[in-house]
Design a protein around this motif. Sequence first.
Motif, PDB file in Angstrom:
ATOM      1  N   LYS A 158       0.776  -1.130   0.148  1.00  0.00           N
ATOM      2  CA  LYS A 158      -0.037   0.108   0.155  1.00  0.00           C
ATOM      3  C   LYS A 158       0.860   1.446  -0.045  1.00  0.00           C
ATOM      4  N   ASP A 159       2.124   1.124   0.186  1.00  0.00           N
ATOM      5  CA  ASP A 159       2.859   2.367  -0.027  1.00  0.00           C
ATOM      6  C   ASP A 159       4.415   1.994  -0.271  1.00  0.00           C
ATOM      7  N   PRO A 160       5.322   2.967  -0.601  1.00  0.00           N
ATOM      8  CA  PRO A 160       6.748   2.371  -0.999  1.00  0.00           C
ATOM      9  C   PRO A 160       7.409   1.652   0.099  1.00  0.00           C
ATOM     10  N   GLU A 161       7.169   1.993   1.198  1.00  0.00           N
ATOM     11  CA  GLU A 161       8.071   1.244   2.138  1.00  0.00           C
ATOM     12  C   GLU A 161       7.685  -0.154   2.500  1.00  0.00           C
ATOM     13  N   GLY A 162       6.578  -0.659   1.518  1.00  0.00           N
ATOM     14  CA  GLY A 162       6.262  -2.182   1.714  1.00  0.00           C
ATOM     15  C   GLY A 162       5.179  -2.777   2.507  1.00  0.00           C
ATOM     16  N   ASN A 163       4.677  -1.627   3.125  1.00  0.00           N
ATOM     17  CA  ASN A 163       3.691  -1.827   4.024  1.00  0.00           C
ATOM     18  C   ASN A 163       2.584  -2.875   3.133  1.00  0.00           C
ATOM     19  N   LEU A 164       1.887  -3.534   3.854  1.00  0.00           N
ATOM     20  CA  LEU A 164       0.985  -4.574   3.030  1.00  0.00           C
ATOM     21  C   LEU A 164      -0.613  -4.224   3.436  1.00  0.00           C
ATOM     22  N   GLU A 165      -1.417  -4.618   2.638  1.00  0.00           N
ATOM     23  CA  GLU A 165      -2.823  -4.509   2.525  1.00  0.00           C
ATOM     24  C   GLU A 165      -3.631  -5.585   1.835  1.00  0.00           C
ATOM     25  N   THR A 166      -4.651  -5.925   2.478  1.00  0.00           N
ATOM     26  CA  THR A 166      -5.345  -6.946   1.524  1.00  0.00           C
ATOM     27  C   THR A 166      -6.190  -6.333   0.446  1.00  0.00           C
ATOM     28  N   ILE A 167      -6.644  -7.035  -0.764  1.00  0.00           N
ATOM     29  CA  ILE A 167      -7.197  -6.659  -1.783  1.00  0.00           C
ATOM     30  C   ILE A 167      -8.730  -6.746  -1.690  1.00  0.00           C
ATOM     31  N   VAL A 168      -9.208  -7.719  -1.142  1.00  0.00           N
ATOM     32  CA  VAL A 168     -10.547  -8.029  -0.822  1.00  0.00           C
ATOM     33  C   VAL A 168     -10.786  -8.557   0.750  1.00  0.00           C
ATOM     34  N   SER A 169     -11.775  -8.008   1.260  1.00  0.00           N
ATOM     35  CA  SER A 169     -12.086  -8.374   2.610  1.00  0.00           C
ATOM     36  C   SER A 169     -13.523  -8.845   2.748  1.00  0.00           C
ATOM     37  N   ILE A 170     -13.467  -9.667   3.795  1.00  0.00           N
ATOM     38  CA  ILE A 170     -14.762 -10.395   4.096  1.00  0.00           C
ATOM     39  C   ILE A 170     -15.242  -9.877   5.563  1.00  0.00           C
ATOM     40  N   PRO A 171     -16.336 -10.186   6.232  1.00  0.00           N
ATOM     41  CA  PRO A 171     -16.587  -9.518   7.657  1.00  0.00           C
ATOM     42  C   PRO A 171     -15.344 -10.076   8.809  1.00  0.00           C
ATOM     43  N   GLY A 172     -15.019  -9.273   9.583  1.00  0.00           N
ATOM     44  CA  GLY A 172     -13.733  -9.697  10.460  1.00  0.00           C
ATOM     45  C   GLY A 172     -12.822  -8.458  10.958  1.00  0.00           C
ATOM     46  N   GLY A 173     -13.115  -7.214   9.970  1.00  0.00           N
ATOM     47  CA  GLY A 173     -12.348  -6.199  10.379  1.00  0.00           C
ATOM     48  C   GLY A 173     -10.661  -6.380  10.342  1.00  0.00           C
ATOM     49  N   GLU A 174     -10.016  -5.708  11.439  1.00  0.00           N
ATOM     50  CA  GLU A 174      -8.734  -5.957  11.724  1.00  0.00           C
ATOM     51  C   GLU A 174      -8.395  -7.252  11.954  1.00  0.00           C
ATOM     52  N   SER A 175      -8.944  -7.852  12.549  1.00  0.00           N
ATOM     53  CA  SER A 175      -8.669  -9.370  12.759  1.00  0.00           C
ATOM     54  C   SER A 175      -8.310 -10.255  11.488  1.00  0.00           C
ATOM     55  N   LEU A 176      -9.570  -9.945  10.571  1.00  0.00           N
ATOM     56  CA  LEU A 176      -9.445 -10.690   9.203  1.00  0.00           C
ATOM     57  C   LEU A 176      -8.327 -10.253   8.342  1.00  0.00           C
ATOM     58  N   ARG A 177      -8.025  -8.741   8.514  1.00  0.00           N
ATOM     59  CA  ARG A 177      -6.762  -8.323   7.904  1.00  0.00           C
ATOM     60  C   ARG A 177      -5.549  -8.963   8.437  1.00  0.00           C
ATOM     61  N   GLY A 178      -5.409  -9.196   9.670  1.00  0.00           N
ATOM     62  CA  GLY A 178      -4.245  -9.783  10.416  1.00  0.00           C
ATOM     63  C   GLY A 178      -4.071 -11.231  10.170  1.00  0.00           C
ATOM     64  N   PHE A 179      -5.462 -11.902   9.910  1.00  0.00           N
ATOM     65  CA  PHE A 179      -5.250 -13.328   9.574  1.00  0.00           C
ATOM     66  C   PHE A 179      -4.653 -13.563   8.116  1.00  0.00           C
ATOM     67  N   VAL A 180      -5.054 -12.680   7.313  1.00  0.00           N
ATOM     68  CA  VAL A 180      -4.601 -12.925   5.904  1.00  0.00           C
ATOM     69  C   VAL A 180      -3.066 -12.470   5.682  1.00  0.00           C
ATOM     70  N   LEU A 181      -2.796 -11.246   6.376  1.00  0.00           N
ATOM     71  CA  LEU A 181      -1.389 -10.684   6.196  1.00  0.00           C
ATOM     72  C   LEU A 181      -0.516 -11.585   6.915  1.00  0.00           C
ATOM     73  N   VAL A 182      -0.999 -12.217   8.213  1.00  0.00           N
ATOM     74  CA  VAL A 182       0.224 -12.945   8.738  1.00  0.00           C
ATOM     75  C   VAL A 182       0.484 -14.253   7.803  1.00  0.00           C
ATOM     76  N   THR A 183      -0.487 -14.768   7.300  1.00  0.00           N
ATOM     77  CA  THR A 183      -0.584 -16.020   6.473  1.00  0.00           C
ATOM     78  C   THR A 183       0.351 -15.528   5.310  1.00  0.00           C
ATOM     79  N   VAL A 184       0.221 -14.461   4.716  1.00  0.00           N
ATOM     80  CA  VAL A 184       0.903 -13.983   3.474  1.00  0.00           C
ATOM     81  C   VAL A 184       2.498 -14.055   3.963  1.00  0.00           C
ATOM     82  N   LEU A 185       2.750 -13.542   5.297  1.00  0.00           N
ATOM     83  CA  LEU A 185       4.197 -13.532   5.674  1.00  0.00           C
ATOM     84  C   LEU A 185       4.526 -14.968   6.078  1.00  0.00           C
TER      85      LEU A 185
END
Length: 434
Positions: A158-185
């Motif tokens: 989401k920025d030049p520093e390499g911070n990540l974001e999801t493209i598509v979301s489902i209900p779950g808010g920040e926990s959903l974002r965390g679940f996806v991105l930790v699994t990406v890592l």
Amino acid sequence: MSCFCSGNVCAGTWSKTMEPQRQNLKTTLPLCLGRYQISEEYGFLLPNPLKELPDYYQPWMETANKLPYLIESHQLRACVHRMPLLSCRHLQGHRQQRLAHLLLSAMTAGFVWQEGEQRPAQVLPRSLAIPIVEVSRILGLPPILVHADVVLTNWTRKDPEGNLETIVSIPGGESLRGFVLVTVLVEKAAVPGIKALAQAISAILQADDDALLKALQRLRLSIEDITRTLGQMHDYVDPDIFYAVIRIFLSGWKNNPAMPVGLVYEGVSTEPLEYSGGSAAQSTVLHAFDEFLGVLHSKESADFLYRMRDYMPPLHKDFIEEIHSAPSLRDYVLSPGRACCLEAYNLCLEALVELRSYHINIVTKYLITAAAKARSRGPSHLLGLPQALENRGTGGSTAMSFLKSVRDRTVEAILRPRGQGPPSPQQGRALRRS
């Protein structure tokens, strides 16, 4: 919440059985990862996934970008019924096809589970059913939300520093974002290990023990890094939200009591079709590690794992088969004069046992303990919570017995020099407790 970043894996700034015998097939030297759509930098992750499709597909983009709101306001089903039927023939190239599969499968999950497991949809409208089956056939994936969608295709910088974001979301808010991105890592942490497999196979084919030792060390360090990275789930994912909100949207319609006959895909089949939900078992990483290290699972676990390979991108599945057909690492390290290689091999297995034990702890917290906590709050609190898969993974497996079985079979794979036999019961118990 802190950002996820690339580079060194961190979340503060940027995861005797019925198995077939090894075949005596000649492995290509060197083993080319690119031939299997495996990136030298990102591994099984899709490099630089697209975030937008051509204007023709704007109805899909608009709906997918509002999924959490549409689901939580109970408007998604009506929105999908109004959506035009679009053809996949305008998708250009693999990355557009992968994004389309992510969008359509996320909408499918939302449509089916919008009203919870008490009232799942029985028929998927043709506006979703026909295009998701069409793009699934192109990609060789099933028409349901899988690991290749929710993780491998669902990340962006989401920025030049390499911070990540999801493209598509489902209900779950920040926990959903965390679940996806930790699994990406976690997938990113596996990259050195995947590359080490190719290096180790080359070393075996050339009888180069020094190169094999270095490759096995890289594999062990990668497995240990995966375990550390998985621990970030505790920082970013709330167990109650995962259990009560997120989990149902990762569930499928196979071996699911809430949908015992499956889902009708309108315009595709008049009979219901059954597919398993997204699961960590659909990640190619541990399948490849198991094949290389020669870990043999029980028939029940092996059957489930082999079925999950049909939920992977086909070339990733082919990579596992290539590892399977390579010369046996176990036979090589047991040959005379290779005690150092045998020790390095065992250290890889011990690291894999640690990872699987840690995964059991994660599942205990996010599934077993969360379910018990929900039950303790009384019947009124349970209303609306997903209970059909209470003790099962989203892929449909009996979660704890499966995870303990694959962990214990990994313990049993640890070798001792010829004449010493397998680990003693005391040693096995110590590893299982770790």
